[in-house]
Design a protein around this motif. Sequence first.
Motif, PDB file in Angstrom:
ATOM      1  N   ARG A  95       0.835  -1.206   0.000  1.00 48.74           N
ATOM      2  CA  ARG A  95       0.000   0.000   0.000  1.00 48.74           C
ATOM      3  C   ARG A  95       0.863   1.248   0.000  1.00 48.74           C
ATOM      4  O   ARG A  95       0.564   2.232  -0.694  1.00 48.74           O
ATOM      5  CB  ARG A  95      -0.899  -0.034   1.245  1.00 48.74           C
ATOM      6  CG  ARG A  95      -2.038   0.975   1.241  1.00 48.74           C
ATOM      7  CD  ARG A  95      -2.884   0.805   2.490  1.00 48.74           C
ATOM      8  NE  ARG A  95      -4.183   1.442   2.354  1.00 48.74           N
ATOM      9  CZ  ARG A  95      -5.106   1.473   3.310  1.00 48.74           C
ATOM     10  NH1 ARG A  95      -4.871   0.903   4.480  1.00 48.74           N
ATOM     11  NH2 ARG A  95      -6.271   2.078   3.105  1.00 48.74           N
ATOM     12  N   ILE A  96       1.956   1.216   0.764  1.00 53.59           N
ATOM     13  CA  ILE A  96       2.867   2.366   0.794  1.00 53.59           C
ATOM     14  C   ILE A  96       3.573   2.519  -0.550  1.00 53.59           C
ATOM     15  O   ILE A  96       3.744   3.641  -1.056  1.00 53.59           O
ATOM     16  CB  ILE A  96       3.894   2.200   1.929  1.00 53.59           C
ATOM     17  CG1 ILE A  96       3.191   2.253   3.278  1.00 53.59           C
ATOM     18  CG2 ILE A  96       4.974   3.275   1.845  1.00 53.59           C
ATOM     19  CD1 ILE A  96       4.076   1.915   4.459  1.00 53.59           C
ATOM     20  N   ALA A  97       3.988   1.389  -1.134  1.00 58.09           N
ATOM     21  CA  ALA A  97       4.641   1.450  -2.443  1.00 58.09           C
ATOM     22  C   ALA A  97       3.695   2.026  -3.489  1.00 58.09           C
ATOM     23  O   ALA A  97       4.100   2.824  -4.349  1.00 58.09           O
ATOM     24  CB  ALA A  97       5.111   0.058  -2.856  1.00 58.09           C
ATOM     25  N   SER A  98       2.433   1.644  -3.426  1.00 60.02           N
ATOM     26  CA  SER A  98       1.426   2.177  -4.355  1.00 60.02           C
ATOM     27  C   SER A  98       1.246   3.678  -4.150  1.00 60.02           C
ATOM     28  O   SER A  98       1.123   4.443  -5.123  1.00 60.02           O
ATOM     29  CB  SER A  98       0.098   1.454  -4.143  1.00 60.02           C
ATOM     30  OG  SER A  98      -0.918   2.017  -4.936  1.00 60.02           O
ATOM     31  N   LEU A  99       1.257   4.096  -2.877  1.00 53.72           N
ATOM     32  CA  LEU A  99       1.134   5.528  -2.589  1.00 53.72           C
ATOM     33  C   LEU A  99       2.311   6.293  -3.197  1.00 53.72           C
ATOM     34  O   LEU A  99       2.142   7.392  -3.732  1.00 53.72           O
ATOM     35  CB  LEU A  99       1.071   5.729  -1.082  1.00 53.72           C
ATOM     36  CG  LEU A  99       0.733   7.127  -0.577  1.00 53.72           C
ATOM     37  CD1 LEU A  99      -0.029   7.035   0.734  1.00 53.72           C
ATOM     38  CD2 LEU A  99       1.997   7.962  -0.362  1.00 53.72           C
ATOM     39  N   GLY A 100       3.502   5.699  -3.124  1.00 55.12           N
ATOM     40  CA  GLY A 100       4.674   6.341  -3.715  1.00 55.12           C
ATOM     41  C   GLY A 100       4.537   6.500  -5.215  1.00 55.12           C
ATOM     42  O   GLY A 100       4.924   7.533  -5.784  1.00 55.12           O
ATOM     43  N   ARG A 101       3.981   5.474  -5.866  1.00 56.36           N
ATOM     44  CA  ARG A 101       3.768   5.573  -7.319  1.00 56.36           C
ATOM     45  C   ARG A 101       2.736   6.648  -7.636  1.00 56.36           C
ATOM     46  O   ARG A 101       2.894   7.412  -8.608  1.00 56.36           O
ATOM     47  CB  ARG A 101       3.317   4.211  -7.865  1.00 56.36           C
ATOM     48  CG  ARG A 101       4.418   3.141  -7.813  1.00 56.36           C
ATOM     49  CD  ARG A 101       4.017   1.898  -8.599  1.00 56.36           C
ATOM     50  NE  ARG A 101       2.870   1.213  -8.009  1.00 56.36           N
ATOM     51  CZ  ARG A 101       2.962   0.270  -7.075  1.00 56.36           C
ATOM     52  NH1 ARG A 101       4.141  -0.079  -6.592  1.00 56.36           N
ATOM     53  NH2 ARG A 101       1.875  -0.325  -6.610  1.00 56.36           N
ATOM     54  N   ASN A 102       1.692   6.729  -6.822  1.00 60.73           N
ATOM     55  CA  ASN A 102       0.674   7.750  -7.039  1.00 60.73           C
ATOM     56  C   ASN A 102       1.255   9.160  -6.849  1.00 60.73           C
ATOM     57  O   ASN A 102       0.929  10.087  -7.596  1.00 60.73           O
ATOM     58  CB  ASN A 102      -0.500   7.545  -6.080  1.00 60.73           C
ATOM     59  CG  ASN A 102      -1.279   6.285  -6.378  1.00 60.73           C
ATOM     60  OD1 ASN A 102      -1.218   5.765  -7.500  1.00 60.73           O
ATOM     61  ND2 ASN A 102      -2.003   5.770  -5.401  1.00 60.73           N
ATOM     62  N   ALA A 103       2.122   9.303  -5.854  1.00 54.70           N
ATOM     63  CA  ALA A 103       2.755  10.602  -5.624  1.00 54.70           C
ATOM     64  C   ALA A 103       3.604  11.002  -6.831  1.00 54.70           C
ATOM     65  O   ALA A 103       3.592  12.169  -7.268  1.00 54.70           O
ATOM     66  CB  ALA A 103       3.609  10.553  -4.363  1.00 54.70           C
ATOM     67  N   ALA A 104       4.332  10.045  -7.380  1.00 55.16           N
ATOM     68  CA  ALA A 104       5.166  10.324  -8.561  1.00 55.16           C
ATOM     69  C   ALA A 104       4.302  10.741  -9.736  1.00 55.16           C
ATOM     70  O   ALA A 104       4.648  11.663 -10.489  1.00 55.16           O
ATOM     71  CB  ALA A 104       6.004   9.100  -8.909  1.00 55.16           C
ATOM     72  N   ASP A 105       3.163  10.067  -9.903  1.00 53.79           N
ATOM     73  CA  ASP A 105       2.251  10.417 -11.002  1.00 53.79           C
ATOM     74  C   ASP A 105       1.731  11.845 -10.853  1.00 53.79           C
ATOM     75  O   ASP A 105       1.482  12.538 -11.857  1.00 53.79           O
ATOM     76  CB  ASP A 105       1.080   9.438 -11.052  1.00 53.79           C
ATOM     77  CG  ASP A 105       1.506   8.038 -11.492  1.00 53.79           C
ATOM     78  OD1 ASP A 105       2.598   7.906 -12.077  1.00 53.79           O
ATOM     79  OD2 ASP A 105       0.748   7.076 -11.238  1.00 53.79           O
ATOM     80  N   LEU A 106       1.564  12.295  -9.617  1.00 52.14           N
ATOM     81  CA  LEU A 106       1.067  13.650  -9.353  1.00 52.14           C
ATOM     82  C   LEU A 106       2.190  14.686  -9.341  1.00 52.14           C
ATOM     83  O   LEU A 106       1.942  15.878  -9.183  1.00 52.14           O
ATOM     84  CB  LEU A 106       0.335  13.685  -8.001  1.00 52.14           C
ATOM     85  CG  LEU A 106      -0.973  12.892  -7.898  1.00 52.14           C
ATOM     86  CD1 LEU A 106      -1.454  12.853  -6.458  1.00 52.14           C
ATOM     87  CD2 LEU A 106      -2.039  13.495  -8.810  1.00 52.14           C
ATOM     88  N   GLY A 107       3.413  14.212  -9.469  1.00 46.07           N
ATOM     89  CA  GLY A 107       4.549  15.126  -9.411  1.00 46.07           C
ATOM     90  C   GLY A 107       4.852  15.618  -8.011  1.00 46.07           C
ATOM     91  O   GLY A 107       5.494  16.661  -7.833  1.00 46.07           O
ATOM     92  N   VAL A 108       4.415  14.872  -6.994  1.00 43.66           N
ATOM     93  CA  VAL A 108       4.637  15.259  -5.605  1.00 43.66           C
ATOM     94  C   VAL A 108       5.895  14.552  -5.098  1.00 43.66           C
ATOM     95  O   VAL A 108       5.981  13.322  -5.143  1.00 43.66           O
ATOM     96  CB  VAL A 108       3.432  14.882  -4.721  1.00 43.66           C
ATOM     97  CG1 VAL A 108       3.713  15.246  -3.262  1.00 43.66           C
ATOM     98  CG2 VAL A 108       2.179  15.580  -5.206  1.00 43.66           C
ATOM     99  N   GLU A 109       6.845  15.324  -4.610  1.00 46.69           N
ATOM    100  CA  GLU A 109       8.098  14.757  -4.123  1.00 46.69           C
ATOM    101  C   GLU A 109       8.218  14.939  -2.615  1.00 46.69           C
ATOM    102  O   GLU A 109       7.708  15.908  -2.048  1.00 46.69           O
ATOM    103  CB  GLU A 109       9.284  15.419  -4.815  1.00 46.69           C
ATOM    104  CG  GLU A 109       9.327  15.176  -6.318  1.00 46.69           C
ATOM    105  CD  GLU A 109      10.552  15.816  -6.958  1.00 46.69           C
ATOM    106  OE1 GLU A 109      11.297  16.517  -6.226  1.00 46.69           O
ATOM    107  OE2 GLU A 109      10.763  15.599  -8.162  1.00 46.69           O
TER     108      GLU A 109
END
Length: 552
Positions: free
Chosen positions: A436-450
Amino acid sequence: MTPAELADTVLSAARSAFAAHGLDTAALPATTTVERPRNPEHGDYASNLALQLAKKVGANPRELAGWIAAELRDADGVDSAEIAGPGFLNIRLSAAAAGALARTIVAAGEAYGRGDALAGQKVNLEFVSANPTGPVHIGAVRWAAVGDALARLLRATGAEVTTEYYFNDAGSQITRFARSLYASATGAPVPEDGYAGEYIAEIAADVVTRNPGVLDAPAEEALETFRVDGVALMFAEIKTSLAEFGVHFDVYFNEKDLHDRGELTAALERLRKQDTVFERDGATWLRTSEYGDDKDRVLVKADGDWTYFAADCAYYLDKRERGFDKVVIMLGADHHGYIGRMRAMSACFGDDPDANLEILIGQLVNLVKDGQPVRMSKRAGTVVLLADLLAALGADASRFALAWYSVDSPIDLDLDAWAKRSQDNPVFYVQYAHARIASLGRNAADLGVERGADFDAGLLAEPREHDLLKALAEFPAVVAGAAELREPHRVARYLHALAGTYHRFYDSCRILPQGDEKPTELTRARLWLVEATRIVLANGLHLLGVSAPDRM
């Protein structure tokens, strides 16, 4: 701030308090600890240092606690320090100090949770050690999972560990194994004391294929071929099945080498020099009864043959002469009687059994499916195999399930429960938290959130954030305790609790922006906290030999 850092802060405050009130600072310990109070309302951490020291320095415990608390309140990162009961200190951290733990964990990465409590200790850890007369059975599988996890834990706390598999290819059971193979190849009945199961026919056929004409050779010559090649084939299968389970050994030790290298004779001579050997009724005995055993033990029988116990002595001495400070041996549930004789043997060599030898006994494992005990393996004929468990659960769930329970308790392993992909299955629950955390990281990358190079730790002030930070802070102590007490199940239980704490945090604290929202400093702070949680979950699963999947 980690618990260790807070403990140092408490000790520093105590030094200042002692100096200010004219107390003898020599009474202060070199280190101290802090604990999580049972009731979270009492604070983040508690210390009983004042209670420990008051009598030594002639002070009232509550008064001494008050002096230390006054110093603590001025310390960086401490929000409050209150006196409780007869002299306990209840301490609350500031949000910034608590939140800074996320930075510490991310910076440490794979190293977070590791320590040096056992640094400098050289340990030989022997486990499984099933004789090469059949495939790995379910009893040995429990030790494979727990033993490998224990090796990882000991290494994580600084010990130099060598894992070892001892196989007996020099005894009567190997002769029975060879006769069973020969009988299967020739179509004769299984010897009365022999081995049965499909695996015997498979190996016998393989030996014949590898040695054309073996069945035309004289019986004794053919038996030797079946012994040598049969053991080699069986042991190769054992190694392969353990590798599929994720277990590899540093050393595979052959009992036959003890005989061939004269190590039994050398061990006997060493014991003679210790004056712990005597002769009686034509046999050679060891005075184990003088060192806590229930009786003396025979080393050499009256007919001149060595006993199994003599090989045990030689093998122990071999390990000690290889430079191991501690010999740890993990044995099955039917080996309780070995503890007294092995400890006495260690003492007969002049060692301290409490320091140099440790024997762990594991309890039985029964597999249950559809509410009923799992039937014995067709291939083995008499037992349930590692292959059966892997087919039912796979390596990850099998290892986590076997590590989930204290080894001194017998278990009924419900295959249906451990195969479920639901929150009721502990391994799924923990691995899902990581995914779930790994998925959240991918979603953050898709949104351009670092996550950024740093964050404002003081923003992590919500109760669920604080709960998660406190849970993450416990990990090093859990690892150290699991290693010291030889209890890998503590890590499994901790990970399950941590996963629950994370899921509650995730449900209460929105992490990523929605719609047209822009990321804030709180967004970045929570991404740091989430990454810290992922690291701890991954590190803990690694200690159990279980994967940390990014997707499920």
